[in-house]
Design a protein around this motif. Structure first.
Motif, PDB file in Angstrom:
ATOM      1  N   LEU A  28       1.188  -1.232  -0.054  1.00  0.00           N
ATOM      2  CA  LEU A  28       0.287  -0.585  -0.029  1.00  0.00           C
ATOM      3  C   LEU A  28       0.948   1.158   0.058  1.00  0.00           C
ATOM      4  O   LEU A  28       0.595   2.229  -0.206  1.00  0.00           O
ATOM      5  CB  LEU A  28      -1.247  -0.047   1.103  1.00  0.00           C
ATOM      6  CG  LEU A  28      -1.868  -1.245   1.557  1.00  0.00           C
ATOM      7  CD1 LEU A  28      -2.633  -0.557   2.656  1.00  0.00           C
ATOM      8  CD2 LEU A  28      -2.225  -0.977  -0.134  1.00  0.00           C
ATOM      9  N   ARG A  29       1.702   0.836   0.255  1.00  0.00           N
ATOM     10  CA  ARG A  29       3.398   2.314   0.538  1.00  0.00           C
ATOM     11  C   ARG A  29       2.893   3.460  -1.169  1.00  0.00           C
ATOM     12  O   ARG A  29       3.491   4.656  -1.643  1.00  0.00           O
ATOM     13  CB  ARG A  29       4.237   1.464   0.955  1.00  0.00           C
ATOM     14  CG  ARG A  29       4.801   1.345   1.829  1.00  0.00           C
ATOM     15  CD  ARG A  29       5.521   1.008   2.611  1.00  0.00           C
ATOM     16  NE  ARG A  29       6.002   0.141   3.577  1.00  0.00           N
ATOM     17  CZ  ARG A  29       6.890  -0.140   4.481  1.00  0.00           C
ATOM     18  NH1 ARG A  29       8.492  -0.236   3.353  1.00  0.00           N
ATOM     19  NH2 ARG A  29       6.745  -0.436   5.575  1.00  0.00           N
ATOM     20  N   LYS A  30       3.276   1.990  -2.387  1.00  0.00           N
ATOM     21  CA  LYS A  30       3.260   2.209  -3.862  1.00  0.00           C
ATOM     22  C   LYS A  30       2.047   1.980  -4.420  1.00  0.00           C
ATOM     23  O   LYS A  30       2.222   2.461  -5.938  1.00  0.00           O
ATOM     24  CB  LYS A  30       4.235   1.655  -4.058  1.00  0.00           C
ATOM     25  CG  LYS A  30       3.997  -0.046  -4.330  1.00  0.00           C
ATOM     26  CD  LYS A  30       5.062  -0.218  -4.645  1.00  0.00           C
ATOM     27  CE  LYS A  30       5.478  -2.050  -4.582  1.00  0.00           C
ATOM     28  NZ  LYS A  30       5.958  -2.684  -5.380  1.00  0.00           N
ATOM     29  N   ARG A  31       1.102   1.946  -3.189  1.00  0.00           N
ATOM     30  CA  ARG A  31      -0.250   1.777  -4.625  1.00  0.00           C
ATOM     31  C   ARG A  31      -1.500   2.665  -3.940  1.00  0.00           C
ATOM     32  O   ARG A  31      -1.818   2.985  -2.858  1.00  0.00           O
ATOM     33  CB  ARG A  31      -1.121   0.461  -4.283  1.00  0.00           C
ATOM     34  CG  ARG A  31      -1.987   0.311  -4.747  1.00  0.00           C
ATOM     35  CD  ARG A  31      -2.993  -0.893  -4.714  1.00  0.00           C
ATOM     36  NE  ARG A  31      -3.998  -1.341  -5.666  1.00  0.00           N
ATOM     37  CZ  ARG A  31      -4.083  -2.636  -6.437  1.00  0.00           C
ATOM     38  NH1 ARG A  31      -3.562  -3.433  -6.390  1.00  0.00           N
ATOM     39  NH2 ARG A  31      -5.450  -2.544  -6.643  1.00  0.00           N
ATOM     40  N   SER A  32      -1.802   3.619  -4.778  1.00  0.00           N
ATOM     41  CA  SER A  32      -3.147   4.271  -4.570  1.00  0.00           C
ATOM     42  C   SER A  32      -4.513   3.807  -4.374  1.00  0.00           C
ATOM     43  O   SER A  32      -5.189   2.846  -5.069  1.00  0.00           O
ATOM     44  CB  SER A  32      -3.348   5.329  -5.953  1.00  0.00           C
ATOM     45  OG  SER A  32      -4.043   6.097  -5.795  1.00  0.00           O
ATOM     46  N   ILE A  33      -5.354   4.403  -3.177  1.00  0.00           N
ATOM     47  CA  ILE A  33      -6.622   3.635  -3.036  1.00  0.00           C
ATOM     48  C   ILE A  33      -7.467   4.148  -3.071  1.00  0.00           C
ATOM     49  O   ILE A  33      -8.715   4.032  -2.858  1.00  0.00           O
ATOM     50  CB  ILE A  33      -6.389   3.153  -1.960  1.00  0.00           C
ATOM     51  CG1 ILE A  33      -6.371   4.280  -0.567  1.00  0.00           C
ATOM     52  CG2 ILE A  33      -5.209   1.971  -1.268  1.00  0.00           C
ATOM     53  CD1 ILE A  33      -6.525   3.638   0.735  1.00  0.00           C
ATOM     54  N   ARG A  34      -7.548   5.160  -4.275  1.00  0.00           N
ATOM     55  CA  ARG A  34      -7.986   5.858  -4.888  1.00  0.00           C
ATOM     56  C   ARG A  34      -9.498   5.498  -5.515  1.00  0.00           C
ATOM     57  O   ARG A  34     -10.699   6.038  -5.231  1.00  0.00           O
ATOM     58  CB  ARG A  34      -7.578   7.318  -5.153  1.00  0.00           C
ATOM     59  CG  ARG A  34      -6.456   8.420  -4.387  1.00  0.00           C
ATOM     60  CD  ARG A  34      -7.439   9.828  -4.843  1.00  0.00           C
ATOM     61  NE  ARG A  34      -6.267  10.646  -4.426  1.00  0.00           N
ATOM     62  CZ  ARG A  34      -6.119  12.061  -4.458  1.00  0.00           C
ATOM     63  NH1 ARG A  34      -6.999  12.587  -5.856  1.00  0.00           N
ATOM     64  NH2 ARG A  34      -6.402  13.641  -3.475  1.00  0.00           N
ATOM     65  N   SER A  35      -9.579   4.642  -6.069  1.00  0.00           N
ATOM     66  CA  SER A  35     -10.514   4.556  -6.931  1.00  0.00           C
ATOM     67  C   SER A  35     -10.978   3.487  -5.209  1.00  0.00           C
ATOM     68  O   SER A  35     -11.662   2.240  -6.749  1.00  0.00           O
ATOM     69  CB  SER A  35     -10.064   3.147  -7.912  1.00  0.00           C
ATOM     70  OG  SER A  35      -8.549   2.411  -7.708  1.00  0.00           O
ATOM     71  N   PHE A  36     -10.394   3.032  -4.905  1.00  0.00           N
ATOM     72  CA  PHE A  36     -11.845   1.985  -3.889  1.00  0.00           C
ATOM     73  C   PHE A  36     -12.742   2.137  -3.251  1.00  0.00           C
ATOM     74  O   PHE A  36     -13.117   3.854  -3.235  1.00  0.00           O
ATOM     75  CB  PHE A  36     -10.587   1.586  -2.641  1.00  0.00           C
ATOM     76  CG  PHE A  36      -9.730   0.604  -2.903  1.00  0.00           C
ATOM     77  CD1 PHE A  36      -9.577  -0.791  -1.902  1.00  0.00           C
ATOM     78  CD2 PHE A  36      -8.423   0.934  -3.698  1.00  0.00           C
ATOM     79  CE1 PHE A  36      -8.482  -1.267  -1.934  1.00  0.00           C
ATOM     80  CE2 PHE A  36      -7.020  -0.255  -4.184  1.00  0.00           C
ATOM     81  CZ  PHE A  36      -6.970  -1.046  -3.452  1.00  0.00           C
ATOM     82  N   SER A  37     -13.679   1.583  -3.394  1.00  0.00           N
ATOM     83  CA  SER A  37     -15.362   2.104  -2.939  1.00  0.00           C
ATOM     84  C   SER A  37     -14.703   2.119  -1.330  1.00  0.00           C
ATOM     85  O   SER A  37     -14.045   1.253  -1.227  1.00  0.00           O
ATOM     86  CB  SER A  37     -16.561   1.010  -3.575  1.00  0.00           C
ATOM     87  OG  SER A  37     -16.079  -0.102  -2.354  1.00  0.00           O
TER      88      SER A  37
END
Length: 605
Positions: free
Chosen positions: A453-462
């Motif tokens: 998760l340090r390098k993954r964006s979670i903006r697209s998560f519902s």
């Protein structure tokens, strides 16, 4: 066999409808759209002059009611009887479709000869050049020419047609197609419309949605009994593949299916119909009941593995849980010993049974034995998440199955996981720990996920994905600062109204458990993570209305990915007991949480 009651775990996510079906679609396309038995029949020639008649043309039926001659009256009655018989036969599917008679404009000799040339071409490059030249020379190409060109581009182009969307020759072809559909010249018969929709879906062109809407308008302006079984299958498949809304069109095709004899529909057609309705979420109880009952009588001996998996997936996605049908599918799959079932098909089967909550113990034992023996090297990220989720739903997760999954995950990493599959994987680990069926917790894999998760964006998560991810980390006692920091920042960025009561509760309890672990570890001064979020949630909690959240979601809200229906979370201060593990090379501590007692059933804010 009896269905097993739902496990006490949180609702599993608001899923992207491209999840199961889209991730498996490449597999589905190969089996359902590229073989000769599945591809639409080639439109090799145009209708001859004596058959170029529209069904809407009044001259197709006698109109005079004042004929006095008995001989003429006799001929009139015979014509009406013949027309009536043909219409009934066409609706039942016992006569070959008269779709070739729909042309209102008779083709010219030039158009007929050009179509014959297209039908003899075996290379996509040759087809594109020929059509482009004809368009540049102002040749009047009709609907049959355009449909044949698109269809043969897909059939003969294969994998090479995936990146031709920017090809100016294809752009010219699609522009001509759009003009023909907009002008409503009635140049397309039912087969050509179906072939066109199928080809557009395969090519995934930029203007696909616009073209499909024009095709939909054209279909709604005519009698759908002109479409034969293959036309219906290809038309529905095209709209479902591109997620193009077409509720009215699907309803009218449903009426056609209900009026016909399913004995004349091949297994691939039945599978495509159910899959298409399931993909778009258009539930029609009469339709699925009729197909389900027909399959029970007909049997599954003529069904290929992909047809079996696609059909049962569609039934499960629509919430159709006919126990006899699922039992029959289970018996059929077991009789094959999974021969012919590859990773996507096995994943679909497992997901469908778990989604329907139909626990087929022998089938799942066979799947587990197969997966453990063969390994998961052929499973992609979606397949892995799907298999683990299905086994976790029934509390059947085993150490061997987890070990196989972890081996594949560690070899490929998390970069290939979609938002949904990433959260489903975490949920499966947490739910397995909840049921206590595994001694192996997958702690290292969960740590790897948190680090990712340090390098993954979670903006697209519902919102549901965010709340379930927080629940999973807390349930497993994996209180990684980076994971909870990313979650907090994303949740604070959003409007709190996006989250329903159950999601807010899962998030609040997860962050309270995180803060409790930091208190025990005497690390509160090192991290302020969670303080702002909890303050905000507490403010919302004071004005929130209590609702029941431990009931299944409605059918209209069902997504195509797994979801749970019973919720359990952790009460503040009652679930976790933390112990500090000293690390000699650092002056900080990490917390490993252990659960004291069973989870407390979820209570709304």
């Amino acid at each position: 066999m009896k269905q097993k009651k739902d496990q006490g775990v949180p609702l599993i996510l608001d899923t992207d409808k491209n999840s199961v079906c889209v991730e498996y679609r490449s597999e589905y396309d190969r089996d359902h759209s590229c073989s000769d038995s599945v591809c639409p029949a080639d439109t090799e020639s145009l209708a001859s002059d004596d058959t170029a008649m529209s069904f809407h043309d009044d001259t197709a039926f006698p109109r005079s009611t004042e004929v006095k001659s008995s001989k003429v009256m006799s001929n009139l009655s015979e014509l009406r009887a013949i027309n009536s018989t043909r219409n009934r036969q066409t609706q039942r599917g016992t006569q070959k479709s008269r779709s070739y008679m729909i042309h209102a404009n008779r083709p010219t000799l030039e158009q007929i000869n050009f179509n014959k040339e297209l039908s003899r071409m075996n290379r996509a490059e040759q087809i594109l050049n020929s059509v482009s030249t004809a368009i540049d020379n102002k040749c009047n190409l009709n609907g049959t020419n355009l449909s044949t060109a698109l269809h043969r581009l897909v059939v003969k182009g294969g994998q090479r047609m995936k990146n031709v969307d920017t090809d100016p020759r294809l752009t010219n072809l699609l522009r001509s197609l759009r003009n023909a559909l907009e002008n409503k010249a009635k140049d397309f018969n039912s087969r050509e419309l179906a072939n066109t929709a199928w080809a557009i879906a395969k090519l995934k062109v930029t203007d696909a949605q616009i073209l499909l809407k024009l095709i939909q308008e054209e279909c709604l302006d005519r009698c759908l009994f002109e479409f034969n079984w293959q036309d219906i299958s290809n038309m529905l498949w095209g709209f479902a593949t591109l997620k193009c809304p077409a509720r009215e069109l699907f309803h009218r095709f449903s009426v056609q299916v209900l009026d016909r004899d399913l004995d004349d529909a091949c297994p691939q057609v039945l599978s495509n119909i159910v899959w298409s309705f399931g993909t778009l979420g258009y539930f029609d109880d009469e339709l699925v009941d009729k197909i389900s009952s027909h399959v029970l009588v007909r049997g599954l001996d003529g069904f290929k593995p992909m047809e079996v998996s696609s059909m049962i997936w569609g039934m499960a996605a629509l919430g159709h849980t006919n126990e006899r049908l699922f039992e029959k599918v289970s018996e059929h799959v077991m009789s094959t010993g999974l021969e012919g079932f590859n990773a996507p098909k096995i994943s679909i089967i497992a997901w469908s049974f778990a989604r329907a909550r139909f626990q087929a113990e022998d089938l799942f034992s066979l799947i587990e034995e197969f997966v453990v023996e063969k390994g998961m090297s052929s499973f992609n990220s979606q397949n892995i998440a799907c298999i683990l989720w299905a086994f976790a739903v029934f509390g059947r997760m085993t150490d061997d199955l987890l070990a196989c999954a972890e081996e594949q995950i560690w070899s490929v990493g998390f970069s290939g996981f979609s938002d949904q599959s990433f959260v489903d994987l975490l949920w499966a680990f947490a739910a397995s720990d909840l049921t206590g069926t595994c001694t192996h917790s997958g702690e290292d894999t969960v740590k790897l996920a948190a680090a990712y998760l340090r390098k993954r964006s979670i903006r697209s998560f519902s919102p549901k994905q965010l709340s379930t991810m927080a629940w999973a980390f807390a349930r497993l006692g994996q209180f990684h600062d980076q994971a909870f920091y990313s979650l907090e920042q994303e949740i604070l960025r959003r409007d709190i109204s996006e989250f329903d009561t159950s999601e807010m509760t899962f998030i609040a309890n997860a962050f309270r458990a995180y803060r409790n672990s930091r208190n025990i570890a005497n690390m509160c001064n090192l991290s302020g993570i969670g303080i702002r979020l909890l303050s905000r949630l507490d403010a919302e909690e004071s004005s929130a209305t209590t609702v029941e959240c431990n009931t299944p979601e409605s059918v209209s809200d069902c997504e195509l990915w797994p979801e749970e229906t019973e919720c359990e979370v952790f009460k503040k201060g009652e679930v976790f007991k933390a112990k500090v593990v000293e690390k000699h090379h650092k002056k900080c501590a990490s917390v490993r949480s252990e659960r004291l007692d069973a989870c407390i059933p979820f209570q709304a804010c």
